[in-house]
Scaffold this motif. Sequence first.
Motif, PDB file in Angstrom:
ATOM      1  N   LYS A   1      19.283  -0.517   6.977  1.00 43.94           N
ATOM      2  CA  LYS A   1      18.414  -0.558   5.956  1.00 43.94           C
ATOM      3  C   LYS A   1      16.801  -0.275   6.097  1.00 43.94           C
ATOM      4  CE  LYS A   1      21.340  -4.054   3.311  1.00 43.94           C
ATOM      5  NZ  LYS A   1      21.448  -5.259   2.989  1.00 43.94           N
ATOM      6  N   ALA A   2      16.305  -1.085   7.190  1.00 36.97           N
ATOM      7  CA  ALA A   2      14.903  -0.448   7.478  1.00 36.97           C
ATOM      8  C   ALA A   2      14.794   0.969   7.958  1.00 36.97           C
ATOM      9  CB  ALA A   2      14.674  -1.454   8.494  1.00 36.97           C
ATOM     10  N   VAL A   3      15.600   1.476   8.615  1.00 39.96           N
ATOM     11  CA  VAL A   3      15.695   2.883   8.992  1.00 39.96           C
ATOM     12  C   VAL A   3      15.922   3.827   7.782  1.00 39.96           C
ATOM     13  CG1 VAL A   3      16.697   4.599  10.630  1.00 39.96           C
ATOM     14  CG2 VAL A   3      16.096   2.287  11.409  1.00 39.96           C
ATOM     15  N   SER A   4      16.692   3.252   7.035  1.00 37.08           N
ATOM     16  CA  SER A   4      16.841   4.291   5.829  1.00 37.08           C
ATOM     17  C   SER A   4      15.680   4.273   4.963  1.00 37.08           C
ATOM     18  CB  SER A   4      18.106   3.768   5.094  1.00 37.08           C
ATOM     19  OG  SER A   4      19.405   3.642   5.642  1.00 37.08           O
ATOM     20  N   TYR A   5      14.922   3.326   4.785  1.00 38.95           N
ATOM     21  CA  TYR A   5      13.710   3.448   4.045  1.00 38.95           C
ATOM     22  C   TYR A   5      12.612   4.167   4.675  1.00 38.95           C
ATOM     23  CZ  TYR A   5      14.592   0.609  -0.056  1.00 38.95           C
ATOM     24  OH  TYR A   5      15.194   0.164  -1.350  1.00 38.95           O
ATOM     25  N   GLY A   6      12.522   3.846   6.079  1.00 38.86           N
ATOM     26  CA  GLY A   6      11.483   4.683   6.838  1.00 38.86           C
ATOM     27  C   GLY A   6      11.887   6.080   6.870  1.00 38.86           C
ATOM     28  N   THR A   7      13.210   6.535   6.936  1.00 39.22           N
ATOM     29  CA  THR A   7      13.215   7.721   7.042  1.00 39.22           C
ATOM     30  C   THR A   7      13.016   8.637   5.769  1.00 39.22           C
ATOM     31  OG1 THR A   7      15.396   7.433   8.426  1.00 39.22           O
ATOM     32  CG2 THR A   7      15.494   9.606   7.263  1.00 39.22           C
ATOM     33  N   SER A   8      13.430   8.024   4.643  1.00 39.28           N
ATOM     34  CA  SER A   8      12.907   8.465   3.277  1.00 39.28           C
ATOM     35  C   SER A   8      11.463   8.817   3.040  1.00 39.28           C
ATOM     36  CB  SER A   8      13.584   7.688   2.048  1.00 39.28           C
ATOM     37  OG  SER A   8      13.466   8.313   0.595  1.00 39.28           O
ATOM     38  N   LEU A   9      10.929   7.732   3.657  1.00 36.71           N
ATOM     39  CA  LEU A   9       9.315   7.834   3.779  1.00 36.71           C
ATOM     40  C   LEU A   9       8.743   8.871   4.552  1.00 36.71           C
ATOM     41  CD1 LEU A   9       8.540   4.044   3.174  1.00 36.71           C
ATOM     42  CD2 LEU A   9       7.925   5.792   1.526  1.00 36.71           C
ATOM     43  N   HIS A  10       9.183   8.914   5.476  1.00 33.61           N
ATOM     44  CA  HIS A  10       8.904   9.855   6.893  1.00 33.61           C
ATOM     45  C   HIS A  10       9.166  11.052   6.296  1.00 33.61           C
ATOM     46  CE1 HIS A  10       8.435  10.738  11.115  1.00 33.61           C
ATOM     47  NE2 HIS A  10       9.239  11.912  10.745  1.00 33.61           N
ATOM     48  N   MET A  11      10.099  11.510   5.583  1.00 34.57           N
ATOM     49  CA  MET A  11      10.700  12.980   5.141  1.00 34.57           C
ATOM     50  C   MET A  11       9.969  13.148   3.806  1.00 34.57           C
ATOM     51  SD  MET A  11      14.615  13.043   5.842  1.00 34.57           S
ATOM     52  CE  MET A  11      14.702  14.866   5.652  1.00 34.57           C
ATOM     53  N   GLY A  12       9.109  12.372   3.260  1.00 36.56           N
ATOM     54  CA  GLY A  12       8.502  12.714   1.933  1.00 36.56           C
ATOM     55  C   GLY A  12       9.483  12.485   0.625  1.00 36.56           C
ATOM     56  N   ARG A  13      10.339  11.892   0.826  1.00 31.32           N
ATOM     57  CA  ARG A  13      11.395  11.862  -0.309  1.00 31.32           C
ATOM     58  C   ARG A  13      11.577  10.724  -1.312  1.00 31.32           C
ATOM     59  NH1 ARG A  13      16.709  13.862   1.177  1.00 31.32           N
ATOM     60  NH2 ARG A  13      17.555  11.661   1.040  1.00 31.32           N
ATOM     61  N   TYR A  14      10.890   9.591  -0.930  1.00 32.84           N
ATOM     62  CA  TYR A  14      11.117   8.345  -1.613  1.00 32.84           C
ATOM     63  C   TYR A  14      10.543   8.381  -2.957  1.00 32.84           C
ATOM     64  CZ  TYR A  14      11.724   3.438  -2.717  1.00 32.84           C
ATOM     65  OH  TYR A  14      11.902   2.061  -3.049  1.00 32.84           O
ATOM     66  N   PHE A  15       9.389   8.558  -2.969  1.00 27.72           N
ATOM     67  CA  PHE A  15       8.615   8.710  -4.421  1.00 27.72           C
ATOM     68  C   PHE A  15       7.928  10.000  -4.902  1.00 27.72           C
ATOM     69  CE2 PHE A  15       5.759   6.794  -1.348  1.00 27.72           C
ATOM     70  CZ  PHE A  15       4.580   7.487  -1.461  1.00 27.72           C
ATOM     71  N   GLY A  16       8.728  11.002  -4.664  1.00 19.22           N
ATOM     72  CA  GLY A  16       8.810  12.417  -5.043  1.00 19.22           C
ATOM     73  C   GLY A  16       7.604  13.138  -4.481  1.00 19.22           C
ATOM     74  N   LEU A  17       6.722  13.966  -5.351  1.00 16.52           N
ATOM     75  CA  LEU A  17       5.928  14.908  -4.983  1.00 16.52           C
ATOM     76  C   LEU A  17       4.745  13.979  -4.393  1.00 16.52           C
ATOM     77  CD1 LEU A  17       4.692  17.611  -4.929  1.00 16.52           C
ATOM     78  CD2 LEU A  17       3.821  17.333  -7.405  1.00 16.52           C
ATOM     79  N   ALA A  18       4.602  12.890  -5.002  1.00 19.10           N
ATOM     80  CA  ALA A  18       3.386  12.160  -4.333  1.00 19.10           C
ATOM     81  C   ALA A  18       3.602  11.614  -2.984  1.00 19.10           C
ATOM     82  CB  ALA A  18       3.143  10.835  -5.095  1.00 19.10           C
ATOM     83  N   ASN A  19       4.914  11.414  -2.577  1.00 20.16           N
ATOM     84  CA  ASN A  19       5.270  11.148  -1.056  1.00 20.16           C
ATOM     85  C   ASN A  19       4.965  12.465  -0.363  1.00 20.16           C
ATOM     86  OD1 ASN A  19       8.220   9.309   0.360  1.00 20.16           O
ATOM     87  ND2 ASN A  19       6.096   9.977   1.129  1.00 20.16           N
ATOM     88  N   GLN A  20       5.507  13.383  -0.857  1.00 17.93           N
ATOM     89  CA  GLN A  20       5.221  14.585  -0.042  1.00 17.93           C
ATOM     90  C   GLN A  20       3.542  15.019   0.075  1.00 17.93           C
ATOM     91  OE1 GLN A  20       7.213  17.268  -3.057  1.00 17.93           O
ATOM     92  NE2 GLN A  20       8.714  17.784  -1.231  1.00 17.93           N
TER      93      GLN A  20
ATOM     94  N   ALA B   1      -2.615   3.783  10.806  1.00 20.85           N
ATOM     95  CA  ALA B   1      -1.646   3.293  10.303  1.00 20.85           C
ATOM     96  C   ALA B   1      -0.438   4.002   9.677  1.00 20.85           C
ATOM     97  CB  ALA B   1      -1.790   2.317   8.952  1.00 20.85           C
ATOM     98  N   GLY B   2      -0.767   5.069   9.298  1.00 21.18           N
ATOM     99  CA  GLY B   2       0.147   6.258   8.846  1.00 21.18           C
ATOM    100  C   GLY B   2       0.721   7.018  10.002  1.00 21.18           C
ATOM    101  N   ALA B   3      -0.112   7.209  11.243  1.00 19.21           N
ATOM    102  CA  ALA B   3       0.329   7.834  12.458  1.00 19.21           C
ATOM    103  C   ALA B   3       1.543   6.830  13.148  1.00 19.21           C
ATOM    104  CB  ALA B   3      -0.878   8.038  13.475  1.00 19.21           C
ATOM    105  N   LEU B   4       1.292   5.740  12.872  1.00 18.21           N
ATOM    106  CA  LEU B   4       1.916   4.433  13.656  1.00 18.21           C
ATOM    107  C   LEU B   4       3.362   4.521  12.837  1.00 18.21           C
ATOM    108  CD1 LEU B   4       2.664   2.237  15.518  1.00 18.21           C
ATOM    109  CD2 LEU B   4       1.491   0.775  13.987  1.00 18.21           C
ATOM    110  N   ALA B   5       3.103   4.410  11.514  1.00 19.05           N
ATOM    111  CA  ALA B   5       4.421   4.702  10.735  1.00 19.05           C
ATOM    112  C   ALA B   5       5.277   5.885  10.754  1.00 19.05           C
ATOM    113  CB  ALA B   5       4.273   4.618   9.058  1.00 19.05           C
ATOM    114  N   PHE B   6       4.725   6.856  11.302  1.00 16.35           N
ATOM    115  CA  PHE B   6       5.517   8.172  11.359  1.00 16.35           C
ATOM    116  C   PHE B   6       6.054   8.114  12.809  1.00 16.35           C
ATOM    117  CE2 PHE B   6       2.857  11.543   8.863  1.00 16.35           C
ATOM    118  CZ  PHE B   6       3.809  11.805   7.799  1.00 16.35           C
ATOM    119  N   VAL B   7       5.502   7.799  13.705  1.00 11.84           N
ATOM    120  CA  VAL B   7       6.079   7.457  14.928  1.00 11.84           C
ATOM    121  C   VAL B   7       7.174   6.477  15.009  1.00 11.84           C
ATOM    122  CG1 VAL B   7       5.948   6.618  17.373  1.00 11.84           C
ATOM    123  CG2 VAL B   7       4.111   7.988  16.213  1.00 11.84           C
ATOM    124  N   VAL B   8       6.948   5.213  14.333  1.00  9.27           N
ATOM    125  CA  VAL B   8       8.134   4.327  14.372  1.00  9.27           C
ATOM    126  C   VAL B   8       9.402   4.787  13.502  1.00  9.27           C
ATOM    127  CG1 VAL B   8       8.620   1.963  13.425  1.00  9.27           C
ATOM    128  CG2 VAL B   8       6.434   2.431  14.531  1.00  9.27           C
TER     129      VAL B   8
END
Length: 489
Positions: free
Chosen positions: A387-406, A216-223
């Motif tokens: 909007k969807a891409v904006s959220y996906g980008t933030s998660l992809h880059m490890g930015r959305y929920f701070g250190l835990a996301n990283q 699931a994580g790999a699919l999310a990374f690609v998408v």
Amino acid sequence: MSTTATDSSSTPVTAVAASRGYRTLWRWHFYAGLFVMPFLVVLALTGTLYCFQPQIEPLLYPHRLVVEPRDVPRLAEDTLLANARQALPAGSLATTARISSRADRSAEFIFRLPNGEKQSLYLNPYDGTVLGTLSVEHRFMQIDRMIHRKLLLGKLGELLMELVACWTLVMIGSGIALWWPRAGTTLRGALVPRFTLRGRPLWKSMHAALGIWLAAGALAFVVTGLPWTGSWGKHFKSLSASVNLGSPPGSWGGLPLHSRLPRGAAQLSAVVGNAADSQKAGMDSMPGMTMDDLPLPQIPWAAGAATVPQSQDAAPTVWTLGRVVTQMRALGLPDDYDVALPASASGVYTVSYFPPDPKLERTVYIDQYSGAILKDIRYGDYGAVGKAVSYGTSLHMGRYFGLANQIVCAGLSLGLATLAFTGCVMWWKRRPAGTLGAPGRDRAIASMRGWKLALVLLGAVFPLMGVTLIAVWLADRMLSGRPLQPLAD
């Protein structure tokens, strides 16, 4: 996921071999893994490093990026910009200001030097002392980013990494199908590695279990990464904007895109400081340019296709960077944004705010003479895709929920690198000497209509991927010695 299959040394050989279409899936998984594995390791390592950019860069360049906080006011942005211009060779063009109010951070301005090189200059915001410079293109994290996006190979590398992402989809899909528990296999046995095994069966068990946990994580990374690719992503962005699902409609605010040069334009540009080379400067503010064309380090995806307006005919006055900063503070943007400076007499100040929370993204265009806000683009103005891409980008880059996301992104990335390693070990242990070691074919040809339909759809959505799918299929048929048959057979 890379190659995950069984062989003569595995326990469920007979049952698995009896599954119609199993070896066909295995062959596609093998080909996808063989192509993707080396690039997957590169993506994983560079992506993990880039994810921790906020922590890494101050450690790499402490004498430029970090200053000792003082109990005195910071110098005005206009004063700092003037000091920066004086420190660089004549003819250098200030393109971007990075605005930060952090007490321990330096002031940064990006210039294009007369030789065309882009360079960041850092100053102590309390006394204006020049702290040093860094090449924009050759700083460590930028090199890491360019390896991640295009392997430092320009357009060719960009297309290659796009293909890697698409083939990773094939690898994920075929890997899940191969893993799917069969007769005599429990779900727990499929999810937990069997450490009692030895040799290749142990590697297979670890590979399969880890692969399904990471699928699931790999699919999310690609998408979430595909919208940023240079070929498919660029066309996807244009298409989304054209149907009002990406960039906001009328993103230049309905104002004219062309204007007459204001009175005293040459003198005004001299005040702004960007008239040293009007021909070169004009390249940064041509009519019809989009946000993606501007010299900004980071731009919200949905705003990238927005057409940049131009300053209107006005009286001979000038709106300075300091006034822009004051204006942004009044609009609720106090910190951590970039400002693309006007590069010609008709250019505008372009403010790009790209925070971890996509709902706060903002792009503001300001007339360089009157200070009028030509357009203020916010998250609410985006289309559904934007909007969807904006959220996906933030998660992809490890930015959305701070250190835990990283940490989550780093874990997924390193897990994918581990999958590549275990898949390589499995292949090497099974591979007969002197051969590629591709899995054999099923004796009975299975229809596998669902799998073939999925490949056709994948090739239609990603044309570059479609071409390589056909090429691999043809090569497989020819190398196998079997007469060519239609894909639908």
